[in-house]
Enzyme design. Structure first.
Site, short mmCIF file in Angstrom:
data_model
loop_
_atom_site.label_atom_id
_atom_site.label_comp_id
_atom_site.label_asym_id
_atom_site.label_seq_id
_atom_site.Cartn_x
_atom_site.Cartn_y
_atom_site.Cartn_z
N ARG A 122 -11.89 63.90 52.35
CA ARG A 122 -12.83 62.85 51.95
C ARG A 122 -12.30 61.45 52.22
O ARG A 122 -13.04 60.47 52.10
CB ARG A 122 -13.19 63.02 50.48
CG ARG A 122 -13.94 64.32 50.23
CD ARG A 122 -14.16 64.58 48.75
NE ARG A 122 -14.45 65.99 48.53
CZ ARG A 122 -15.39 66.43 47.70
NH1 ARG A 122 -16.13 65.58 47.02
NH2 ARG A 122 -15.57 67.73 47.53
N GLU A 145 0.71 69.35 60.20
CA GLU A 145 0.41 68.44 61.31
C GLU A 145 -0.54 67.38 60.76
O GLU A 145 -1.72 67.63 60.56
CB GLU A 145 -0.23 69.20 62.47
CG GLU A 145 0.61 70.36 62.98
CD GLU A 145 0.25 71.67 62.30
OE1 GLU A 145 -0.87 71.77 61.76
OE2 GLU A 145 1.07 72.58 62.30
#
Length: 206
Positions: A122, A145
């Site tokens: 978000r 990552e």
């Protein structure tokens, strides 16, 4: 079959699954939350030549790191201003590798999947790209990552960054991940750069 909270406690208590350190508060209805470690890797190459060793810097933070989008302009002055204004240890742009605090060992009949937290999504921060799958028999920490896609995001050491979802396989694997000779990341206890170069070496041997 995905393991529920009851199953996760059962597998951990019976030592069929190892999560170290383990925090009972991090057990969800069908997942286990994992936290951000202090070690990171930032690549230095202008081009990723996947047949060669990738040049990189490995570093640690004491408390926090600011991750900026790839096109976010940074120079020494801006970096120092960010560090002073936001009290962060490090400021980087583009992708970087991190790792979980948690060390995990899976039996040959349990696999897992790493998913980033929806709260991070978000704010347009991703903590894994394509490497969310964890094979049966894996032993090690989980590599992250990390990429920010919108604005700079400050991450804090030891905060929850994602969750592991465990699944029971129909039958045990004959050879678990960490017992396979060609497994490149078996037993990793720190953040590790890509070892994809070894794929070509394996192909040549065959």
């Amino acid at each position: 079959m995905i393991l529920s909270d009851k199953d996760i406690f059962d597998y951990v208590n019976s030592k069929r699954v190892l999560i170290e350190p383990f925090n009972s508060k991090f057990v969800g209805p069908c997942s286990y939350d994992v936290t951000l470690g202090s070690e990171f890797i930032k690549y230095k190459d202008d081009v990723y030549d996947l047949k060669k060793n990738l040049s990189h810097n490995k570093f640690e933070i004491e408390n926090s790191i600011m991750v900026c989008p790839l096109n976010h302009h940074l120079d020494e002055t801006i970096i120092e201003n960010y560090k002073e204004k936001y009290n962060v240890d490090c400021v980087v742009s583009g992708g970087l590798l991190g790792t979980t605090n948690e060390y995990v060992e899976l039996p040959n009949d349990v696999c897992a999947q790493y998913q980033g937290r929806s709260s991070f999504g978000r704010v347009f921060l991703q903590t894994h790209q394509t490497a969310g799958w964890i094979d049966s028999g894996f032993k090690g920490k989980i590599t992250l990552e990390i990429v920010a896609y919108d604005k700079p995001v400050i991450l804090y050491k030891n905060q929850r960054v994602g969750q592991l979802i465990f699944s029971k396989t129909l039958s045990p694997a004959d050879i678990g991940y960490s017992d396979r000779k060609c497994s490149k990341y078996a037993g990793q206890k720190s953040v590790m750069a890509s070892l994809i170069k070894k794929d070509f070496e394996i192909d040549e041997e065959e």
